[in-house]
Design an enzyme around this catalytic site. Structure first.
Site, PDB file in Angstrom:
ATOM      1  N   CYS A   1       1.376  69.525  31.944  1.00 25.62           N
ATOM      2  CA  CYS A   1       2.536  68.879  32.567  1.00 25.62           C
ATOM      3  C   CYS A   1       3.467  69.975  33.084  1.00 25.62           C
ATOM      4  O   CYS A   1       4.284  70.530  32.334  1.00 25.62           O
ATOM      5  CB  CYS A   1       3.247  67.989  31.555  1.00 25.62           C
ATOM      6  SG  CYS A   1       4.621  67.064  32.245  1.00 25.62           S
ATOM      7  N   ASP A   2       3.368  70.284  34.365  1.00 27.86           N
ATOM      8  CA  ASP A   2       4.121  71.393  34.958  1.00 27.86           C
ATOM      9  C   ASP A   2       5.623  71.340  34.694  1.00 27.86           C
ATOM     10  O   ASP A   2       6.222  72.364  34.355  1.00 27.86           O
ATOM     11  CB  ASP A   2       3.893  71.438  36.476  1.00 27.86           C
ATOM     12  CG  ASP A   2       2.468  71.800  36.841  1.00 27.86           C
ATOM     13  OD1 ASP A   2       1.867  72.590  36.111  1.00 27.86           O
ATOM     14  OD2 ASP A   2       1.971  71.295  37.860  1.00 27.86           O
ATOM     15  N   PRO A   3       6.284  70.180  34.925  1.00 21.33           N
ATOM     16  CA  PRO A   3       7.749  70.197  34.838  1.00 21.33           C
ATOM     17  C   PRO A   3       8.309  70.058  33.435  1.00 21.33           C
ATOM     18  O   PRO A   3       9.506  69.834  33.280  1.00 21.33           O
ATOM     19  CB  PRO A   3       8.145  68.997  35.709  1.00 21.33           C
ATOM     20  CG  PRO A   3       7.020  68.046  35.570  1.00 21.33           C
ATOM     21  CD  PRO A   3       5.781  68.882  35.450  1.00 21.33           C
TER      22      PRO A   3
END
Length: 793
Positions: free
Chosen positions: A473-475
């Site tokens: 999950c990048d953010p």
């Protein structure tokens, strides 16, 4: 407009057809070759990229555009780049446009037809028919447009035709356009903006020309957008009111490529045109393109980009729409990702590995080369970088400049698929040059071990894996920037990765390493159960400040899908935990359009979790129906034998065939989007809407799950293992499976008096569900007989 009996969409061979320009206004299809990507809207808007070597545009919007990666839910607007054909009846002055924009005059007949290698339209306005087709060649950045205008009426027709292709706001430094009669083209010219002197050599080499080549000399032309549109705007250009265009030259004003043809068509007559549109370095390249692609009316379109190799699976099931997607569109989307790496020169490492996992089923040589490329950029510590650089000029950009913790995880998981499919265990012994030192080489096997050892060493005192500024999950960028916060999902997922690698170690003949990694997995599984189980499901992580989140104590982000999926894959949940989390996922995350990534969606910033909580509720990672995450859960459901549930969510991921569902999602079933809007209970009006973005790791996992788990045709060292997971309501199905050079024609059938599955190859019963001694160019007939089942609730 359309005949009442005409469906909204239909299938014709490999093609999918849309019969309305307004019901699904965002519907699109895409074409590509390794140098060009076109996303083509059914109404005539086109987003185009070409590689030089970084992705660049040649048809621009109305103002300066920021350079960024592909974005979801991008809207179309009046001056969005497009390829339009205005048509005027010169006797009545009635004006139409094709495919639909910008005039938006409803045709009597409309057909948008997308195929694997071209995109076509068929329209009719008051007895005038238009057939339009678009294709790409194998390599060049050249849009090939073919237009046929026909008179279907009983009287002669005088027509003015105006092809108008967007050049747009090309450059604040220097831009313009002119007609070049000696080349037979409108040529737009720009200077790529730059500030730093060091950028000039790259700018100097840029393809700063955009051409519209024609095969027939126009009666007139216009290259000034403001003059062409006048006060009427794009939907009613003022210049069309005159008998001819003004043959103007655009000098530092927004250009357009507009041509004018005057036609008189007798009843039943037709006239054909060909146009080429694209970028070029200079006029010599434009001349070469003309000579190569416009010399013949026939045959020059025979080689087209955007295809894919022979598919691994051809399906015939009770679900025609599902088969059409599996047989035509899914392998194409899988191959697109690996063939051009999402049109970036620094694909995220996790994306690069998973996309090429999909290539293992279609083009294994691509997958093999990608694994070696990724490992050649491994750090001495064993870590993998956040992005893989694909050429000498490439740099890490955007999200790849942010440290993420999960990249090493994907190596064993993606290699497992490749090794099962190919039995190419020789890859593990392949020597890979070290980063920055081509003389120092280490085997693929040693490098994967080093990557897992690195990840194993990145754990806190409890034994959970650090998250850094994000994982898959990048953010999720504020959970662990201080180096204390941990990822519950990554810790659980590492258990599964260690288990997978331990099995590969055994197959490789390294029993000591197999035992070591299996022991690591068992130790970490116990830690995860002790620290992450919340009574009903597994927590998502623990912040730098020590707060456990993704639990029943949270009002927003109470439950995340990924930890539950991977707990099933890793088999760390016991029977009671499994039933509890399955019930929670269905209750908390299930929607009519798929599984939400988390719920409830965040509505305000949480500074110990990060940027994910700032995204609009139900969009992207903040509670959307994020298909990549949903695929992991479906993969897990098949693994634990919940075949009906798995197929339900697998099928729900595709738009339609119900018309209301298609209208809700706003997308054709010709690709898997990265997400549909979620937050169903919070924002029900928008829930289910497609992001429209076809860049997604979903595709590779969907293909793997269909082949290996739905149809149960998974490779292994001994051959092909048979373990079908057909839904109970399918009484029969058949597939053709290509495997290690052989072709297997497989029939599935249910029988009322069958108590255990039976398997036969070429009429001979198999003692175990395993086909061995498979040889290239072999063809065999396989019959799988299954018990009849009552559909599960």
């Amino acid at each position: 407009m359309n005949s009442p009996e005409k469906p909204l969409i239909s299938f014709s061979g490999e093609r999918i057809e849309l019969h309305s320009p307004t019901a699904l206004p965002a519907a699109s299809a895409y074409l590509w070759n390794r140098n060009t990507l076109l996303n083509v809207n059914c109404r005539g808007f086109v987003s185009a990229l070409h590689m030089q070597p970084e992705p660049a545009r040649y048809s621009y919007g109305p103002n300066m555009e920021a350079t960024t990666f592909a974005q979801p839910e991008q809207p179309y607007y009046a001056h969005h780049p497009g390829r339009f054909f205005y048509l005027k009846d010169t006797r009545s002055s009635e004006l139409f446009s094709a495919p639909y924009e910008p005039v938006r005059r409803r045709p009597e007949r409309f057909l948008f037809s997308a195929g694997p290698r071209d995109i076509c339209w068929q329209l009719q306005f008051q007895g005038i028919g238009l057939e339009i087709s678009l294709s790409l060649p194998e390599a060049d950045s050249v849009e090939r447009w073919h237009l046929r205008v026909s008179n279907h009426s009983a009287q002669s027709r005088d027509i003015a035709l105006y092809p108008a292709f967007t050049l747009g706001y090309m450059s604040w430094m220097n831009q313009g356009a002119a007609y070049h009669p000696q080349l037979g083209a409108v040529i737009g010219k720009r200077v790529t903006p730059y500030q730093h002197l060091s950028d000039y050599p790259q700018v100097k080499a840029a393809k700063d020309l955009t051409f519209l080549l024609h095969d027939q000399t126009p009666n007139s032309w216009e290259t000034r957008r403001e003059v062409f549109e006048g006060e009427g705007g794009p939907h009613a250009p003022a210049a069309i009111n005159a008998d001819s265009l003004s043959n103007g030259t655009a000098n530092y004003t927004t250009p357009i490529a507009a041509l004018h043809y005057a036609l008189t068509l007798a009843p039943g007559a037709q006239h054909e045109f060909r146009f080429l549109f694209g970028p070029a370095k200079d006029e010599a390249e434009i001349s070469r393109i003309r000579q190569q692609y416009l010399p013949s009316r026939k045959g020059s379109d025979s080689e087209c980009g955007g295809g894919h190799p022979l598919t691994t699976l051809q399906s015939q099931s009770p679900d025609q729409a599902f088969d059409h997607f599996l047989n035509t569109w899914l392998p194409r989307q899988v191959f697109y990702h690996a063939d051009c790496n999402r049109f970036t020169t620094d694909p995220q490492t996790r994306n690069y590995l998973q996309d090429n996992m999909g290539a293992a089923y279609l083009a294994p040589s691509l997958a093999r080369a990608a694994f070696i490329t990724a490992l050649s950029q491994q750090e001495n510590s064993g870590a993998l970088p956040d992005g893989i650089l694909l050429n000498d000029q490439a740099t890490l950009k955007y999200i790849n400049q942010v440290p993420h913790s999960d990249h090493c995880l994907w190596l064993p998981l993606c290699l497992e698929a490749y090794l099962d499919e190919s039995d190419d265990y020789a890859l593990l012994g392949e020597a890979v040059p070290s980063r920055g030192n081509t003389n120092e080489k280490t085997s693929v096997y040693q490098r994967v071990c080093a990557a897992l050892d690195y990840l194993w060493g990145r754990r806190d005192q409890r034994g959970l894996v650090y998250i850094e500024q994000g994982d898959w999950c990048d953010p999720m960028n504020m959970v662990g920037p201080a180096g204390i916060g941990v990822s519950g999902w990554l810790s659980i997922a590492l258990v599964h990765a260690l288990q997978v690698w331990a099995q590969i170690c055994r197959c490789h003949g390294d029993s000591d390493s197999a035992e070591r990694y299996a022991a690591y997995a068992a130790e970490l599984a116990a830690v995860c159960n002790d620290t992450l189980w919340d009574g009903q499901w597994y927590a998502r992580g623990i912040t730098d400040g020590g707060r456990r989140f993704g639990t029943q104590a949270d009002t927003e982000g109470r439950i995340y899908l990924n930890p539950q999926s991977w707990a099933l894959l890793a088999r760390i949940a016991d029977d009671a935990q499994t039933e509890a989390l399955l019930s929670a996922v269905d209750r908390e995350l299930g929607t009519p359009w798929g599984l939400a990534m988390l719920a409830p969606a965040y509505t305000a910033m949480q500074e110990d979790i990060g940027r994910i909580t700032q995204k609009f509720p139900g969009s992207a990672e903040n509670g959307s129906i994020y298909n990549h995450a949903a695929m992991f859960f479906i993969h897990a459901l098949y693994k634990i034998g919940r075949h009906d549930q798995a197929f339900h969510w697998l099928r729900t991921m595709l738009p339609g065939p119900d018309v209301d569902d298609l209208l809700r999602r706003g997308q054709l079933p010709n690709f898997l989007p990265n997400y549909y809007r979620g937050a169903w209970r919070q924002f029900p009006e928008e829930a289910g809407r497609s992001s429209g973005l076809f860049n997604t790791g979903t595709a590779a996992w969907y293909y793997r799950v269909v082949i290996e788990q739905l149809y149960g045709l998974r490779g292994c060292r001994e051959g092909l293992r048979l373990q079908p997971g057909l839904p109970s309501h399918w009484q029969s199905a058949s597939v053709t499976r290509r495997f290690r050079g052989a072709i297997l024609n497989i029939t599935y059938q249910r029988e009322a008096h069958c108590s255990e599955p039976r398997y036969a190859v070429d009429g001979q019963a198999l003692p175990t569900p395993l086909i061995t001694n498979i040889t290239p160019r072999q063809t065999c007939q396989v019959i799988i007989t299954l018990p009849s089942e009552e559909p599960s609730p």
